[in-house]
Design a protein around this motif. Structure first.
Motif, PDB file in Angstrom:
ATOM      1  N   ALA A   1       0.758  -1.161   0.070  1.00 49.09           N
ATOM      2  CA  ALA A   1      -0.041   0.105   0.077  1.00 49.09           C
ATOM      3  C   ALA A   1       0.830   1.281   0.030  1.00 49.09           C
ATOM      4  CB  ALA A   1      -1.058   0.061   1.189  1.00 49.09           C
ATOM      5  N   GLU A   2       2.009   1.298   0.866  1.00 48.78           N
ATOM      6  CA  GLU A   2       2.702   2.661   0.860  1.00 48.78           C
ATOM      7  C   GLU A   2       3.393   2.750  -0.314  1.00 48.78           C
ATOM      8  OE1 GLU A   2       4.908  -0.868   2.890  1.00 48.78           O
ATOM      9  OE2 GLU A   2       2.891   0.035   2.811  1.00 48.78           O
ATOM     10  N   ILE A   3       3.835   1.585  -0.950  1.00 44.92           N
ATOM     11  CA  ILE A   3       4.429   1.773  -2.417  1.00 44.92           C
ATOM     12  C   ILE A   3       3.560   2.396  -3.479  1.00 44.92           C
ATOM     13  CG2 ILE A   3       5.565   0.491  -4.193  1.00 44.92           C
ATOM     14  CD1 ILE A   3       7.502   0.937  -1.969  1.00 44.92           C
ATOM     15  N   LEU A   4       2.331   1.961  -3.568  1.00 48.23           N
ATOM     16  CA  LEU A   4       1.416   2.208  -4.331  1.00 48.23           C
ATOM     17  C   LEU A   4       0.839   3.704  -4.338  1.00 48.23           C
ATOM     18  CD1 LEU A   4      -0.774   1.357  -6.426  1.00 48.23           C
ATOM     19  CD2 LEU A   4      -2.190   0.705  -4.578  1.00 48.23           C
ATOM     20  N   HIS A   5       0.812   4.036  -2.918  1.00 46.57           N
ATOM     21  CA  HIS A   5       0.615   5.521  -2.673  1.00 46.57           C
ATOM     22  C   HIS A   5       1.712   6.424  -3.101  1.00 46.57           C
ATOM     23  CE1 HIS A   5      -2.240   4.238   1.047  1.00 46.57           C
ATOM     24  NE2 HIS A   5      -2.785   4.185  -0.135  1.00 46.57           N
ATOM     25  N   SER A   6       3.043   5.854  -3.000  1.00 48.07           N
ATOM     26  CA  SER A   6       4.071   6.705  -3.517  1.00 48.07           C
ATOM     27  C   SER A   6       4.229   6.623  -4.759  1.00 48.07           C
ATOM     28  CB  SER A   6       5.409   6.101  -2.890  1.00 48.07           C
ATOM     29  OG  SER A   6       6.728   6.795  -3.665  1.00 48.07           O
ATOM     30  N   MET A   7       3.985   5.687  -5.505  1.00 50.79           N
ATOM     31  CA  MET A   7       3.745   5.621  -7.165  1.00 50.79           C
ATOM     32  C   MET A   7       2.494   6.823  -7.638  1.00 50.79           C
ATOM     33  SD  MET A   7       4.080   1.386  -7.817  1.00 50.79           S
ATOM     34  CE  MET A   7       3.785   1.758  -9.616  1.00 50.79           C
ATOM     35  N   GLN A   8       1.423   6.572  -6.849  1.00 48.03           N
ATOM     36  CA  GLN A   8       0.249   7.641  -7.244  1.00 48.03           C
ATOM     37  C   GLN A   8       0.988   9.136  -6.985  1.00 48.03           C
ATOM     38  OE1 GLN A   8      -2.791   6.495  -4.813  1.00 48.03           O
ATOM     39  NE2 GLN A   8      -3.583   4.745  -6.119  1.00 48.03           N
ATOM     40  N   ARG A   9       1.395   9.280  -6.213  1.00 49.93           N
ATOM     41  CA  ARG A   9       2.207  10.830  -5.791  1.00 49.93           C
ATOM     42  C   ARG A   9       2.990  11.020  -6.973  1.00 49.93           C
ATOM     43  NH1 ARG A   9       2.259   9.134  -0.282  1.00 49.93           N
ATOM     44  NH2 ARG A   9       4.463   8.620  -0.468  1.00 49.93           N
ATOM     45  N   GLN A  10       3.896  10.000  -7.349  1.00 53.82           N
ATOM     46  CA  GLN A  10       4.928  10.468  -8.408  1.00 53.82           C
ATOM     47  C   GLN A  10       4.270  10.575  -9.754  1.00 53.82           C
ATOM     48  OE1 GLN A  10       7.729   6.939  -8.836  1.00 53.82           O
ATOM     49  NE2 GLN A  10       8.742   7.877 -10.608  1.00 53.82           N
ATOM     50  N   ILE A  11       3.124   9.905 -10.062  1.00 57.50           N
ATOM     51  CA  ILE A  11       2.231   9.947 -11.256  1.00 57.50           C
ATOM     52  C   ILE A  11       1.573  11.311 -11.322  1.00 57.50           C
ATOM     53  CG2 ILE A  11       0.546   9.235 -12.596  1.00 57.50           C
ATOM     54  CD1 ILE A  11       0.968   6.417 -11.626  1.00 57.50           C
ATOM     55  N   THR A  12       1.028  11.873 -10.065  1.00 59.03           N
ATOM     56  CA  THR A  12       0.398  13.218  -9.916  1.00 59.03           C
ATOM     57  C   THR A  12       1.585  14.226 -10.224  1.00 59.03           C
ATOM     58  OG1 THR A  12      -1.398  12.126  -8.311  1.00 59.03           O
ATOM     59  CG2 THR A  12      -0.879  14.655  -8.394  1.00 59.03           C
ATOM     60  N   ALA A  13       2.607  14.013  -9.688  1.00 59.60           N
ATOM     61  CA  ALA A  13       3.810  15.047  -9.718  1.00 59.60           C
ATOM     62  C   ALA A  13       4.173  14.964 -11.174  1.00 59.60           C
ATOM     63  CB  ALA A  13       4.900  14.757  -8.834  1.00 59.60           C
ATOM     64  N   GLU A  14       4.108  13.966 -11.886  1.00 55.74           N
ATOM     65  CA  GLU A  14       4.711  13.896 -13.208  1.00 55.74           C
ATOM     66  C   GLU A  14       3.603  14.688 -14.205  1.00 55.74           C
ATOM     67  OE1 GLU A  14       7.364  13.262 -16.513  1.00 55.74           O
ATOM     68  OE2 GLU A  14       7.605  12.801 -14.086  1.00 55.74           O
ATOM     69  N   ARG A  15       2.259  14.366 -13.851  1.00 58.75           N
ATOM     70  CA  ARG A  15       1.249  14.892 -14.824  1.00 58.75           C
ATOM     71  C   ARG A  15       1.209  16.460 -14.199  1.00 58.75           C
ATOM     72  NH1 ARG A  15      -3.672  10.885 -13.410  1.00 58.75           N
ATOM     73  NH2 ARG A  15      -2.992   9.143 -14.930  1.00 58.75           N
ATOM     74  N   GLU A  16       1.302  16.926 -13.270  1.00 59.62           N
ATOM     75  CA  GLU A  16       1.413  18.423 -12.970  1.00 59.62           C
ATOM     76  C   GLU A  16       2.731  19.026 -13.425  1.00 59.62           C
ATOM     77  OE1 GLU A  16       1.767  18.670  -8.801  1.00 59.62           O
ATOM     78  OE2 GLU A  16      -0.249  18.350  -8.443  1.00 59.62           O
ATOM     79  N   LYS A  17       3.806  18.228 -13.641  1.00 56.03           N
ATOM     80  CA  LYS A  17       4.931  18.750 -14.392  1.00 56.03           C
ATOM     81  C   LYS A  17       4.731  19.088 -16.020  1.00 56.03           C
ATOM     82  CE  LYS A  17       9.824  17.182 -15.698  1.00 56.03           C
ATOM     83  NZ  LYS A  17      10.738  16.158 -15.596  1.00 56.03           N
ATOM     84  N   ARG A  18       4.062  17.973 -16.523  1.00 51.73           N
ATOM     85  CA  ARG A  18       3.756  17.872 -17.877  1.00 51.73           C
ATOM     86  C   ARG A  18       2.755  19.268 -18.254  1.00 51.73           C
ATOM     87  NH1 ARG A  18       3.550  12.110 -17.666  1.00 51.73           N
ATOM     88  NH2 ARG A  18       1.427  12.439 -17.563  1.00 51.73           N
ATOM     89  N   ALA A  19       1.992  19.342 -17.389  1.00 53.89           N
ATOM     90  CA  ALA A  19       1.017  20.446 -17.420  1.00 53.89           C
ATOM     91  C   ALA A  19       1.693  21.847 -17.362  1.00 53.89           C
ATOM     92  CB  ALA A  19       0.015  20.423 -16.254  1.00 53.89           C
ATOM     93  N   LEU A  20       2.670  22.033 -16.610  1.00 57.57           N
ATOM     94  CA  LEU A  20       3.518  23.346 -16.396  1.00 57.57           C
ATOM     95  C   LEU A  20       4.395  23.571 -17.875  1.00 57.57           C
ATOM     96  CD1 LEU A  20       4.639  23.088 -12.659  1.00 57.57           C
ATOM     97  CD2 LEU A  20       2.964  24.641 -13.678  1.00 57.57           C
ATOM     98  N   ILE A  21       4.867  22.339 -18.118  1.00 55.67           N
ATOM     99  CA  ILE A  21       5.607  22.477 -19.480  1.00 55.67           C
ATOM    100  C   ILE A  21       4.770  22.862 -20.561  1.00 55.67           C
ATOM    101  CG2 ILE A  21       7.101  21.205 -21.175  1.00 55.67           C
ATOM    102  CD1 ILE A  21       8.216  19.638 -18.829  1.00 55.67           C
ATOM    103  N   ALA A  22       3.769  22.385 -20.533  1.00 58.86           N
ATOM    104  CA  ALA A  22       2.756  22.419 -21.794  1.00 58.86           C
ATOM    105  C   ALA A  22       2.210  23.959 -21.655  1.00 58.86           C
ATOM    106  CB  ALA A  22       1.531  21.716 -21.760  1.00 58.86           C
ATOM    107  N   ALA A  23       2.001  24.723 -20.470  1.00 61.62           N
ATOM    108  CA  ALA A  23       1.571  25.755 -20.372  1.00 61.62           C
ATOM    109  C   ALA A  23       2.850  26.983 -20.829  1.00 61.62           C
ATOM    110  CB  ALA A  23       1.338  26.147 -18.787  1.00 61.62           C
ATOM    111  N   SER A  24       3.967  26.715 -20.437  1.00 56.91           N
ATOM    112  CA  SER A  24       5.125  27.469 -20.811  1.00 56.91           C
ATOM    113  C   SER A  24       5.330  27.294 -22.297  1.00 56.91           C
ATOM    114  CB  SER A  24       6.376  27.081 -19.985  1.00 56.91           C
ATOM    115  OG  SER A  24       6.771  25.641 -20.283  1.00 56.91           O
ATOM    116  N   GLU A  25       5.130  26.212 -22.772  1.00 60.55           N
ATOM    117  CA  GLU A  25       5.215  26.088 -24.126  1.00 60.55           C
ATOM    118  C   GLU A  25       4.248  26.932 -24.827  1.00 60.55           C
ATOM    119  OE1 GLU A  25       7.390  24.839 -26.224  1.00 60.55           O
ATOM    120  OE2 GLU A  25       8.870  23.904 -24.753  1.00 60.55           O
ATOM    121  N   GLY A  26       3.061  26.880 -24.378  1.00 59.15           N
ATOM    122  CA  GLY A  26       1.920  27.687 -25.017  1.00 59.15           C
ATOM    123  C   GLY A  26       2.408  29.322 -24.976  1.00 59.15           C
ATOM    124  N   ARG A  27       2.812  29.508 -23.778  1.00 58.07           N
ATOM    125  CA  ARG A  27       3.229  30.954 -23.645  1.00 58.07           C
ATOM    126  C   ARG A  27       4.382  31.350 -24.635  1.00 58.07           C
ATOM    127  NH1 ARG A  27       2.189  30.031 -18.241  1.00 58.07           N
ATOM    128  NH2 ARG A  27       4.390  29.625 -17.688  1.00 58.07           N
TER     129      ARG A  27
END
Length: 307
Positions: free
Chosen positions: A170-196
């Motif tokens: 369970a703890e590894i699964l939660h860590s993976m979920q946080r990592q996936i969330t962080a990766e998605r936020e990172k891609r969103a920020l990159i996409a926004a900066s590329e748009g600007r």
């Protein structure tokens, strides 16, 4: 006596019926029956009608030749980076040799199951946790190849192995979920900066093209004005030249010189009248009756006025 004969006949009939049932065996399609004669392997009965010797031959094993799914019980495996991972899979196999399946192993299904579990633990132990999710096909192929090599002695062909579920703690699964969330936020920020960035590039490109268009317009307007002025000067010069040609023609014509003298005299009188109103000093002929002298003086005055 008749009763005894009927009883004997009934017994004979029953024995004959049992003999027939023991003699004739009908094997269903996609099945194979192993026959033993006096406790020793004798033959493998193929699908269809088969005859055996009653009380001597017996059908010892019955095997299905169809593809069989075998659910491998879940087990906990340790990955290369010391992470526990529960793996659940399913194995598909088929009996290809009924005799080997009967005598090659005491229980070939249990043997296949145990071998699948041990092979799976070995494969997972050589991989890191993240790779186990990416390399499912590799795991499946490795397990099939390892089992199939040993299962050949058991008369069994392993067709494929599929992982149904990989469950980390369970703890590894939660860590993976946080990592996936962080990766998605990172891609969103990159996409926004590329748009600007693209927006700024588009604005700069538009302004540059507009500036070029304005300068091209101003350049063309200046060219047009210069061409117009040049055309006007040329037209004026052509008109003056034409007028001079006409004046020259008029002078050379009869009476032309007289008209010129008259025109010069008129200019003389006009210029003389204007000079009389100023303090300018002029020289006039002594004899105003001398017209040629008067005209010459008028020409001199006209030239001085033009200068």
């Amino acid at each position: 006596m008749g009763f005894s004969f009927g009883t004997v006949a009934l017994v004979i009939f029953i024995v004959a019926l049992v003999f027939v049932f023991k003699t004739i065996n009908v094997v269903p399609q996609q099945h194979a029956w192993v026959v033993e004669r006096l406790g020793k392997y004798h033959a493998t009965l193929a699908p269809g009608l088969n005859i055996v010797v009653p009380f001597i031959d017996r059908v010892a094993y019955k095997h299905s030749l169809k593809e069989i799914p075998l659910d491998v019980p879940p087990q906990v495996c340790i990955t290369k980076d010391n992470t526990q991972l529960q793996v659940d899979g399913i194995l598909y196999f088929q009996v290809t040799d009924a005799m080997r399946a009967s005598y090659g192993a005491s229980n070939y299904i249990q043997a296949i199951t145990q071998l699948a579990q041990t092979t799976l633990r070995s494969v997972i132990g050589r991989m890191e946790l993240d790779k186990t999710f990416e390399e499912r096909d590799h795991i499946n192929t490795t397990v099939v190849n390892a089992i199939d090599e040993s299962a050949a002695n058991w008369g069994v062909k392993v067709l494929r192995y599929e992982i149904k579920d990989l469950t980390p703690p369970a703890e590894i699964l939660h860590s993976m979920q946080r990592q996936i969330t962080a990766e998605r936020e990172k891609r969103a920020l990159i996409a926004a900066s590329e748009g600007r960035r693209q927006e700024a590039i588009n604005i700069a490109t538009g302004e540059r093209e507009a500036s070029i268009a304005r300068s091209e317009g101003e350049k063309q307007a200046a060219i047009n004005r210069a061409q117009g002025e040049a055309a006007a000067i040329i037209a004026l010069a052509d008109a003056s030249a034409s007028a001079l040609r006409e004046v020259g023609e008029a002078i050379r014509s009869p009476g032309g010189i007289d008209a010129v003298n008259l025109r010069v005299a008129e200019h003389y009188v006009d210029a003389f009248g204007k000079l009389a109103k100023t303090n300018n000093s002029i020289i006039v002929p002594a004899d105003l009756g001398d017209m040629s002298g008067l005209i010459a003086s008028a020409l001199t005055i006209v030239k001085s006025q033009k200068a």
